[in-house]
Design an enzyme around this catalytic site. Structure first.
Site, PDB file in Angstrom:
ATOM      1  NE  ARG A 155      76.376  10.315  54.917  1.00 16.04           N
ATOM      2  CZ  ARG A 155      76.031  11.636  55.272  1.00 16.04           C
ATOM      3  NH1 ARG A 155      75.321  12.041  54.732  1.00 16.04           N
ATOM      4  NH2 ARG A 155      76.926  12.300  56.015  1.00 16.04           N
ATOM      5  CG  ASP A 438      79.095  17.182  57.637  1.00 19.39           C
ATOM      6  OD1 ASP A 438      78.822  18.336  57.262  1.00 19.39           O
ATOM      7  OD2 ASP A 438      78.431  16.335  57.838  1.00 19.39           O
TER       8      ASP A 438
END
Length: 523
Positions: A155, A438
């Site tokens: 990603r 996160d």
């Protein structure tokens, strides 16, 4: 073209020579010169666009059309469990060895974009592809890959982020083009020669034209690298409300490179708050009350599965943020039970696979999908023609049960502060109170604080959420954390910088678009 290292830690000689080779930097520079003007135009369009409330009338023909994306590749048709995490060397090995079908190496929300993290991460991925990656821990343990590791996916950063350390013609390169460019340049041919492919996850898209830009980047890169068109395959995270109204269009733009959509649940909740930040009817209760079964989240996931399977595309479930505890049996049992229920729901709804954040819950998620899939690699053939989701269903935030409590407010303040401390010291994912936090989960926490202040949310005891109340809670939480971790760890966590960034992202008059954009100035 110049490369600036700013105040970042020095790189290893090998990373500088192999990752930042002249040819690799030339490739990234070519991407920048060709595509960065369009990227900036699309970001300006984001800012100018009003909050959407329905499907796009101008793309009705795409939604009504009879088309399908490219079929799955044989090497990765079974995606029942994918684990995610940063590109730290030990974590890469552990994730690839976890028993998951895939590992998404994350340069985005689970990553703090220090220069070392970005560049050394690419070296780690290349070593993993070559099966040469090892890690020697301080306790004498040696980590190496198993014979059949997970399939690698990557990603890159979202379109909104730049990398201040890499300049082309005096301009910072988009983080997305840097991350993708270095990965593709070094590894596209490597992966194809091994019978795999460059598999990507694309984050934070808000419009199908942003997907079109990615598709054009892929076409250019494949031609420049001399690999066949369609070699690159990308799964798009549907993690913004505007993108949820354009799922068909996003798949259509990427169709020869598409590998499906993912229900990026945490960023999606954040996007709902951000998109409708000034509307009191969109005030959400405590973060823990916004589960996947509340009406607006249920509508979003069902629409995603139905859209994907109508087009022959993978539908991937969301992240299970709960992490098990190896020290607390009761907490461990709660985490396992919650992950099991979440993954059974996703498998039953028709998802082809799902995400987890910790190796210990891979077997739990796998068992949930095994029970539905059996020996089948996926359930792409399961049409969800019973789904009739409307924009009104996606907008039904008001039906979310729950309230704003002091515990919820205190938790949001504490998580935001602690996450910022981790992020500013180079860690983009951290276990806090048995949850893997996160950037996405921290975005919910800080935007809820802002939203509750903006709309004067009232606690059960009658107190109104104000800046002064939040400032007092922040001071209390900082004192508590300092006492728990000790003076040395406290100082190393850059508490004053974290406090200052907290004020800017949660207490300002206007809600900043992303906390990482604000915090990056301090990294």
């Amino acid at each position: 073209m110049t490369v600036s290292y700013s105040a970042a830690p020095p790189l290893s000689e090998r990373a500088r020579a192999e990752v930042l080779s002249p040819a690799a930097l030339d490739f990234v520079a070519g991407l920048h010169r060709r595509f960065d003007p369009r990227r900036r135009e699309l970001l300006a369009d984001r800012a100018a666009r009003p909050a959407p409330t329905g499907f796009l009338p101008e793309t009705a023909d795409v939604r009504a059309g009879d088309w399908r994306v490219a079929p799955p590749r044989p090497d990765y048709a079974d995606r029942r469990v994918e684990i995610t995490g940063p590109t730290d060397r030990k974590m890469v090995i552990n994730a690839l060895n976890s028993g998951a079908r895939g590992f998404m190496a994350d340069f985005e929300d689970a990553n703090s974009p220090t220069w070392r993290n970005q560049v050394e991460g690419h070296l780690n991925l290349t070593d993993a592809i070559d099966r040469t990656i090892t890690h020697d821990a301080s306790d004498g343990r040696r980590y190496r890959l198993v014979d059949s590791p997970a399939t690698l996916l990557v990603r890159p950063r979202g379109w909104h982020l730049v990398d201040k350390h890499l300049l082309v013609d005096g301009v910072p390169v988009a983080g997305a083009l840097m991350d993708f460019g270095l990965f593709a340049f070094h590894n596209a041919r490597r992966l194809l020669e091994r019978g795999s492919a460059p598999y990507l996850y694309l984050p934070k898209l808000e419009h199908h034209l942003e997907a079109r830009l990615w598709n054009d980047v892929f076409l250019h890169a494949q031609d420049a690298l001399g690999v066949p068109r369609g070699s690159i395959r990308a799964t798009v995270l549907i993690e913004t409300f505007p993108a949820a109204l354009q799922m068909d269009e996003i798949l259509f733009e990427l169709r020869e490179h598409s590998y499906g959509l993912n229900a990026g649940r945490w960023d999606y909740i954040f996007s709902m708050i951000k998109t409708f930040r000034d509307r009191p009817g969109f005030v959400l209760p405590d973060r823990t009350a916004v589960t996947m079964t509340v009406p607006f989240m249920r509508a979003y996931t069902e629409l995603l599965v139905a859209t994907c399977h109508r087009r022959g595309a993978f539908a991937m479930g969301g992240m299970a943020a709960l992490i098990p505890s190896r020290r607390d049996p009761e907490a461990n049992a709660r985490a396992v039970a919650a992950v099991d229920a979440d993954k059974r729901r996703e498998a039953g709804d028709g998802f082809d696979g799902t995400w987890v954040a910790h190796p210990d819950v891979v077997p739990v998620a796998r068992a949930a999908f095994d029970a539905v899939l059996g020996e089948r690699p996926n359930q792409l053939d399961r049409r969800r023609d019973d789904v009739t989701t409307t924009p009104a269903d996606l907008l039904d935030v008001a039906s979310t049960p729950g309230s704003v409590t002091e515990a919820g407010l205190r938790g949001n303040v504490s998580v935001t502060f602690q996450y910022l401390s981790f992020w500013l010291t180079g860690r983009g994912a951290a276990g806090i109170d048995n949850l893997m936090e996160d950037a996405a989960t921290a975005e919910i926490a800080r935007s809820q604080v802002w939203q509750w202040i903006r709309h004067g949310a009232r606690l059960p005891d009658g107190r109104v959420v104000t800046r002064d109340l939040v400032a007092g809670i922040l001071a209390e939480e900082m004192a508590r954390i300092a006492a728990e971790v000790g003076d040395q760890v406290w100082r190393q966590g850059r508490p004053e910088d974290a406090r200052e960034v907290f004020a800017r992202v949660a207490l300002a008059d206007e809600l900043p678009e992303f906390l990482t954009l604000v915090a990056y100035d301090r990294l």
